[in-house]
Design a protein around this motif. Structure first.
Motif, PDB file in Angstrom:
ATOM      1  N   GLU A 730      -6.659  24.991  11.981  1.00 21.36           N
ATOM      2  CA  GLU A 730      -6.658  24.518  10.511  1.00 21.36           C
ATOM      3  C   GLU A 730      -5.607  24.317   9.975  1.00 21.36           C
ATOM      4  OE1 GLU A 730      -9.522  23.637   8.916  1.00 21.36           O
ATOM      5  OE2 GLU A 730      -9.875  23.921  11.348  1.00 21.36           O
ATOM      6  N   ARG A 731      -4.235  23.716  10.616  1.00 26.90           N
ATOM      7  CA  ARG A 731      -2.986  22.611   9.815  1.00 26.90           C
ATOM      8  C   ARG A 731      -3.322  21.748   8.874  1.00 26.90           C
ATOM      9  NH1 ARG A 731      -0.246  19.260  11.940  1.00 26.90           N
ATOM     10  NH2 ARG A 731       1.042  19.330  11.530  1.00 26.90           N
ATOM     11  N   VAL A 732      -2.800  22.031   7.673  1.00 28.30           N
ATOM     12  CA  VAL A 732      -3.091  21.181   6.961  1.00 28.30           C
ATOM     13  C   VAL A 732      -1.874  19.518   7.511  1.00 28.30           C
ATOM     14  CG1 VAL A 732      -2.379  20.110   4.416  1.00 28.30           C
ATOM     15  CG2 VAL A 732      -3.179  22.515   4.967  1.00 28.30           C
ATOM     16  N   PRO A 733      -2.552  18.392   8.011  1.00 29.83           N
ATOM     17  CA  PRO A 733      -1.978  17.782   8.414  1.00 29.83           C
ATOM     18  C   PRO A 733      -0.712  16.952   7.550  1.00 29.83           C
ATOM     19  CG  PRO A 733      -3.875  16.401   8.308  1.00 29.83           C
ATOM     20  CD  PRO A 733      -4.007  17.994   7.822  1.00 29.83           C
ATOM     21  N   ARG A 734       0.127  16.270   8.054  1.00 29.47           N
ATOM     22  CA  ARG A 734       0.835  15.248   7.039  1.00 29.47           C
ATOM     23  C   ARG A 734       0.425  13.780   6.920  1.00 29.47           C
ATOM     24  NH1 ARG A 734       4.398  18.824   5.036  1.00 29.47           N
ATOM     25  NH2 ARG A 734       5.724  19.952   6.233  1.00 29.47           N
ATOM     26  N   LEU A 735       1.129  13.253   6.027  1.00 27.88           N
ATOM     27  CA  LEU A 735      -0.068  12.304   5.575  1.00 27.88           C
ATOM     28  C   LEU A 735       0.789  10.851   6.998  1.00 27.88           C
ATOM     29  CD1 LEU A 735      -1.441  10.910   3.688  1.00 27.88           C
ATOM     30  CD2 LEU A 735       0.863   9.983   2.087  1.00 27.88           C
ATOM     31  N   ALA A 736       1.620  11.048   7.912  1.00 29.78           N
ATOM     32  CA  ALA A 736       1.585  10.166   8.567  1.00 29.78           C
ATOM     33  C   ALA A 736       1.042  10.476   9.751  1.00 29.78           C
ATOM     34  CB  ALA A 736       3.692  10.138   8.870  1.00 29.78           C
ATOM     35  N   GLU A 737       0.900  11.955  10.010  1.00 25.46           N
ATOM     36  CA  GLU A 737       0.110  12.072  11.005  1.00 25.46           C
ATOM     37  C   GLU A 737      -1.685  10.968  10.872  1.00 25.46           C
ATOM     38  OE1 GLU A 737       2.254  16.612  11.439  1.00 25.46           O
ATOM     39  OE2 GLU A 737      -0.071  16.294  11.184  1.00 25.46           O
ATOM     40  N   VAL A 738      -1.742  11.445   9.408  1.00 32.00           N
ATOM     41  CA  VAL A 738      -3.509  11.550   9.366  1.00 32.00           C
ATOM     42  C   VAL A 738      -4.057   9.539   9.063  1.00 32.00           C
ATOM     43  CG1 VAL A 738      -3.550  11.631   7.514  1.00 32.00           C
ATOM     44  CG2 VAL A 738      -5.305  12.127   8.631  1.00 32.00           C
ATOM     45  N   LYS A 739      -2.504   8.768   8.519  1.00 32.54           N
ATOM     46  CA  LYS A 739      -2.802   7.838   7.561  1.00 32.54           C
ATOM     47  C   LYS A 739      -3.471   6.816   9.161  1.00 32.54           C
ATOM     48  CE  LYS A 739      -0.661   4.278   4.398  1.00 32.54           C
ATOM     49  NZ  LYS A 739      -0.133   4.448   3.018  1.00 32.54           N
ATOM     50  N   PRO A 740      -2.317   6.697  10.178  1.00 34.04           N
ATOM     51  CA  PRO A 740      -2.783   5.516  11.778  1.00 34.04           C
ATOM     52  C   PRO A 740      -3.930   6.087  12.040  1.00 34.04           C
ATOM     53  CG  PRO A 740      -0.359   6.031  11.720  1.00 34.04           C
ATOM     54  CD  PRO A 740      -2.063   7.295  10.553  1.00 34.04           C
ATOM     55  N   LEU A 741      -4.537   7.697  11.725  1.00 34.19           N
ATOM     56  CA  LEU A 741      -5.965   7.822  12.133  1.00 34.19           C
ATOM     57  C   LEU A 741      -6.657   7.132  11.590  1.00 34.19           C
ATOM     58  CD1 LEU A 741      -7.750   9.409  13.698  1.00 34.19           C
ATOM     59  CD2 LEU A 741      -7.622  11.176  12.711  1.00 34.19           C
ATOM     60  N   VAL A 742      -7.286   6.637  10.046  1.00 32.79           N
ATOM     61  CA  VAL A 742      -7.721   6.408   9.757  1.00 32.79           C
ATOM     62  C   VAL A 742      -7.528   4.628   9.625  1.00 32.79           C
ATOM     63  CG1 VAL A 742      -8.315   5.240   7.384  1.00 32.79           C
ATOM     64  CG2 VAL A 742      -7.337   7.793   7.355  1.00 32.79           C
ATOM     65  N   GLN A 743      -6.671   4.463  10.218  1.00 33.00           N
ATOM     66  CA  GLN A 743      -6.742   2.489  10.387  1.00 33.00           C
ATOM     67  C   GLN A 743      -7.248   2.523  12.389  1.00 33.00           C
ATOM     68  OE1 GLN A 743      -2.478   2.380  10.469  1.00 33.00           O
ATOM     69  NE2 GLN A 743      -2.390   0.234   9.756  1.00 33.00           N
ATOM     70  N   LEU A 744      -7.405   3.522  12.989  1.00 37.98           N
ATOM     71  CA  LEU A 744      -7.783   3.714  14.714  1.00 37.98           C
ATOM     72  C   LEU A 744      -9.628   3.605  14.019  1.00 37.98           C
ATOM     73  CD1 LEU A 744      -5.822   5.775  16.102  1.00 37.98           C
ATOM     74  CD2 LEU A 744      -5.012   3.510  15.999  1.00 37.98           C
ATOM     75  N   VAL A 745      -9.987   4.536  12.923  1.00 36.74           N
ATOM     76  CA  VAL A 745     -11.295   4.699  13.425  1.00 36.74           C
ATOM     77  C   VAL A 745     -12.241   4.020  12.292  1.00 36.74           C
ATOM     78  CG1 VAL A 745     -12.878   5.944  11.391  1.00 36.74           C
ATOM     79  CG2 VAL A 745     -10.801   7.176  12.997  1.00 36.74           C
ATOM     80  N   SER A 746     -11.963   2.364  11.579  1.00 34.42           N
ATOM     81  CA  SER A 746     -12.043   1.051  10.803  1.00 34.42           C
ATOM     82  C   SER A 746     -12.839   0.853  11.496  1.00 34.42           C
ATOM     83  CB  SER A 746     -10.627   0.981  10.082  1.00 34.42           C
ATOM     84  OG  SER A 746      -9.807   0.314  10.917  1.00 34.42           O
ATOM     85  N   PRO A 747     -12.384   0.078  12.269  1.00 32.33           N
ATOM     86  CA  PRO A 747     -13.541  -1.029  13.136  1.00 32.33           C
ATOM     87  C   PRO A 747     -14.994   0.111  13.123  1.00 32.33           C
ATOM     88  CG  PRO A 747     -11.558  -0.871  14.590  1.00 32.33           C
ATOM     89  CD  PRO A 747     -11.257   0.443  12.963  1.00 32.33           C
ATOM     90  N   PHE A 748     -14.831   1.585  13.838  1.00 32.00           N
ATOM     91  CA  PHE A 748     -16.194   2.348  14.284  1.00 32.00           C
ATOM     92  C   PHE A 748     -17.039   2.627  12.558  1.00 32.00           C
ATOM     93  CE2 PHE A 748     -13.024   2.267  17.775  1.00 32.00           C
ATOM     94  CZ  PHE A 748     -13.889   2.468  17.894  1.00 32.00           C
TER      95      PHE A 748
END
Ligand SMILES: [Zn+2]
Ligand SMILES: [Zn+2]
Length: 842
Positions: A730-748
């Motif tokens: 349950e570590r708090v992610p860094r912005l740099a870790e989560v931001k690209p994930l949002v892009q990957l998720v976006s088509p779905f």
């Protein structure tokens, strides 16, 4: 092209506050309104760079509303389209409705509503459901095949074929459903019954319009090799076109008088033609001609009446009448053979011997020449028939290895490993050599012509129904068949109450007097309209050409836009359309190219068939009551979770099993994404964790590769895995870790992605942010940092893959200028302790 700014969400969260819960309904409404308001999904078709046409098969707007199967297909296409947009393309993703046709009409009849009222209602409901699903559809180019602005051009397409001599009218035996009161295609007849209503199908003879698709058979077949299509679809088309090479062989009919009977034609006028009668057959096995011991004509073959002897006339007439009552499909597939001897004989041109001429319903007038040479020793159907009627069975092919076979017991059908026997001068030749030799010899005496034959038939486009575009033809007593001039299109479908078909086999439009009678476009005298409407498959055979130009009334398709946007880059649809729709679209495209209207002849560069989804292991059907209603799931879980879940069910091209419990796992993933972004935004800035970063780059690569090949389920699994890695403990992610994930998720999950993108302070749409790049150096699973010494003195460190070789380690050291400057001259010796130390002696 200038991109409009995305409107910012109201009430951005203050830093440090507990993130508000994920409320899909609210954010989905908000982003759908934003996309619509900013015309975000309507690309600049004329100006946009890097065009990409992402097409899906348009739906038939049923009264039941959107089927989850539609949404499965559309979401798969939408993800592909959004991915291409993130990759820098201007993506056009249009949608329309295939709303003419018997499905709509029958449903309207059942409800007692006019299809003209029912269809717009269905379309409105479909549009509402599709919009809720968050598709990147350009609604400004929506079309319906029932719109006069559309079918005007469907009629134009008909006229182009007519002008090219590719549309003609002929009487043909057809399958007729007495309940639906319409003609059925062979593939709509299942076990002798109508596919739709189960009524036993009859055979009728009707005058109908056909398109000469058979003229294009060779091209339709050859081009398949150039297409990037699902292999199963290509092979279905190859089989449907059914090319076979062989010969047309002529068997002269012996003068019936020889056998003591008068011919049917003799004495009619006293001066009948003296041209000898002959039976022409097509065979793919001319090598077996010495084994052709009888001929079989289709019962409706025109020669039957001419060759039948008086003794056999009653039996033949009875059999012909009985065959006429059967549908074409049962005749092809029926197990029990039957037939009647005509009393006539013909000469086998190879052996010179007389052989009997029979009729049997397993031979169809529609195939080949409507007659066959029967070789019972080497063909199973002929063997069965010969056994039944005790006709001679002769062996003319034997296994090359000398093995004995008994053709009296069973036909020997092997051809690759056979040699000819009992075949006069051809004995000992292989089957292939025998074919060539027999064709050559018979051709020299004009008894045979080599031919390529296709199983494909001409396309019957006439429908004796109401709900379709009227075929734009007028019949004039003075001028004959007159095409309606293009300037007079559309021929409007009149709004009539009495649209039900009747038993006459004539379209209901014929009962509409003031529509039926019309001045002849050529001479102005009173003439009559064609009352058949065209097949729905014609509506859908060109719709992809219309989308970019759907706002143009003066042309079917704008030349510039067509050049820019077509052929379609990616087409996704059901494999049930592997043959007809896709073949007809290819054919119409070729014809339009030949007529100079377009400059390409294959409409779909890439085609992928999507799979089917079942529910809890069972096929979905209304009667089972297990149909998934998308509205209900979107209400409960949100469109993003529903879309992602549909794609998570299994490989897109195979489909999967929809289980009610499954969707919660996908929703939990989106909840975690929501929480992760909000926590990362609120947390103090900092660098990404090295291990998480490596996992991120591996995930970026995998998701990109997987989406490109429509492997959506594995892409989603990879993102979930990354989420677990990023949130270990349950570590708090860094912005740099989560931001690209949002892009990957976006088509779905496009809505939540847009929302989170803006939460992270971005002012533009996530879909204009570009697909994240991965750093190849970070893909290596395990890396080690090792010290580098030069002449025993530590000069720095390098990071290399665990297990890197001495050369790789040395290369890494040389690549670091801080170290390399100490390595003066070629190394004399290198001491490498893998994973620990590199010592370079210069
Ligand atoms: Zn029926
Ligand atoms: Zn006229």
């Amino acid at each position: 092209m200038t991109e409009p700014e995305v409107s910012q969400p109201a009430g951005a969260m203050p830093a440090g506050a507990e993130p508000a819960g994920y409320d899909p309904a609210a954010i989905e409404r908000k982003w759908q309104a934003s996309w619509e308001g900013s015309r975000r999904n309507s690309p600049d078709l004329a100006g946009g760079a890097n065009p990409y046409y992402a097409l899906m098969m348009f739906p038939y707007p049923s009264a039941e509303g959107l089927h989850v199967g539609n949404l499965f297909a559309f979401t798969g296409n939408d993800i592909h389209g959004r991915f291409q947009r993130l990759k820098g393309h201007t993506v056009f993703e249009p949608l329309g409705y295939d709303a003419f046709g018997i499905h709509s009409e029958n449903f309207a009849i059942k409800l007692g509503v006019h299809p003209g009222e029912l269809i717009p209602r269905n379309i409105a409901n479909f549009r509402r459901q599709l919009q809720r699903a968050g598709l990147m559809v350009d609604w400004t180019h929506e079309l319906s095949t029932t719109d006069p602005k559309y079918y005007k051009w469907t009629q134009w397409v008909f006229l182009q074929l007519y002008k090219q001599g590719l549309a003609y009218k002929k009487a043909a035996a057809v399958n007729w459903c007495p309940f639906d009161k319409t003609v059925l295609a062979n593939e709509q007849v299942i076990g002798g019954a109508c596919e739709r209503c189960g009524t036993m199908v009859e055979q009728r003879v009707l005058e109908q319009w056909f398109f000469r698709i058979t003229d294009y058979a060779g091209r339709l077949l050859a081009n398949l090799d150039t297409l990037d299509w699902s292999e199963s679809t290509k092979s279905a088309q190859r089989n449907w076109i059914g090319k076979s090479e062989g010969a047309q062989v002529t068997f002269p009919v012996l003068d019936a008088m020889v056998y003591g009977a008068s011919t049917a034609t003799a004495g009619l006028t006293g001066e009948t033609s003296t041209a000898p009668l002959a039976v022409s057959v097509f065979t793919t096995r001319p090598d077996t001609i010495y084994g052709a011991t009888y001929l079989v004509l289709a019962p409706e073959h025109p020669l039957v009446a001419q060759v039948v002897t008086d003794e056999q006339r009653d039996a033949v007439d009875t059999y012909v009448a009985q065959a006429a009552r059967q549908d074409l499909v049962s005749r092809k597939t029926t197990k029990e053979k039957s037939g009647v001897f005509t009393g006539a004989y013909a000469t086998n041109p190879a052996t010179g011997s007389p052989i009997p001429v029979w009729i049997a319903d397993y031979v169809l007038m529609e195939y080949g020449t409507g007659a066959i040479m029967a070789v019972p020793g080497h063909d199973e159907r002929d063997h069965e028939f010969a056994t039944l009627y005790q006709l001679p069975i002769v062996q003319v092919v034997a296994p090359a290895n000398g093995e004995a076979v008994d053709v009296r017991a069973a036909a020997y059908t092997e051809s690759d490993a056979g040699v000819l026997v009992n075949s006069g001068p051809y004995d000992g030749l292989t089957v292939a050599a025998g074919k060539a030799a027999v064709i050559g010899a018979l051709a020299a005496t004009h008894a045979a012509t080599p031919v390529v034959n296709y199983r494909l038939h001409d396309w019957c486009i006439s429908r004796q129904r109401y709900w379709g575009p009227p075929i734009p033809i007028v019949y004039c007593d003075a001028c004959g068949t007159v095409p309606v001039p293009e300037s007079q299109l559309p021929v409007l479908l009149p709004n009539i109450d009495d649209f039900r078909p009747d038993d006459s086999g004539v379209s209901p439009l014929a009962r509409h007097e003031e529509w039926y009678h019309t001045p002849c476009p050529q001479c102005g005298k009173e003439a009559r309209r064609e009352t058949d409407v065209s097949d729905t498959f014609l509506d859908s055979a060109w719709y992809f050409l219309r989308y970019p130009s759907s706002d143009r009334d003066d042309v079917p398709f704008d030349a510039g836009l067509t050049k820019k946007w077509l052929p379609v880059n990616s087409y996704i649809g059901g494999n049930e359309h592997a043959v007809l729709h896709l073949l007809y679209s290819r054919f119409v495209t070729m014809v339009l190219k030949d007529a100079g209207h377009i400059d390409f002849e294959e409409p779909f560069t890439r085609f992928r068939a999507h799979g089917m989804i079942v529910r809890e292991g069972a096929k979905m059907s209304k009667s089972r009551g297990n149909v998934v209603n998308p509205d209900q799931y979107i209400d409960e879980w949100g469109a993003d979770a529903f879309r992602t879940y549909l794609m998570f069910l299994g490989p897109f091209e195979e489909g999967g099993d929809f289980r009610d419990k499954g969707i919660s796992g996908v929703r939990r993933f989106l909840d975690r994404l929501w929480k992760s972004v909000h926590e990362a935004v609120a947390a103090p800035a900092g660098d990404a964790d090295a291990e998480v970063l490596r996992k991120l780059h591996q995930t970026i690569r995998k998701v990109g590769d997987d989406i490109a090949k429509l492997s959506y389920n594995t892409a989603i699994a990879a993102m979930m895995e990354y989420m677990n890695a990023m949130r270990t403990g349950e570590r708090v992610p860094r912005l740099a870790e989560v931001k690209p994930l949002v892009q990957l998720v976006s088509p779905f999950a496009p809505h939540i992605a847009e929302e989170l993108w803006s939460v992270m302070g971005e002012t533009r749409s996530v879909f204009d942010s570009g697909w994240p790049a991965y750093d190849a150096s970070l893909l290596v699973e395990d890396r080690v940092t090792m010290a580098v010494q030069v002449l025993g003195k530590t000069r720095g460190t390098i990071t290399v893959a665990k297990g890197a070789s001495q050369d790789e380690a040395l290369a890494a050291a040389m690549a670091d200028p801080a170290i390399a400057k100490f390595i003066t001259g070629a190394p004399k010796r290198v001491i490498h302790v893998p994973g620990r130390m590199l010592n370079v002696i210069v």
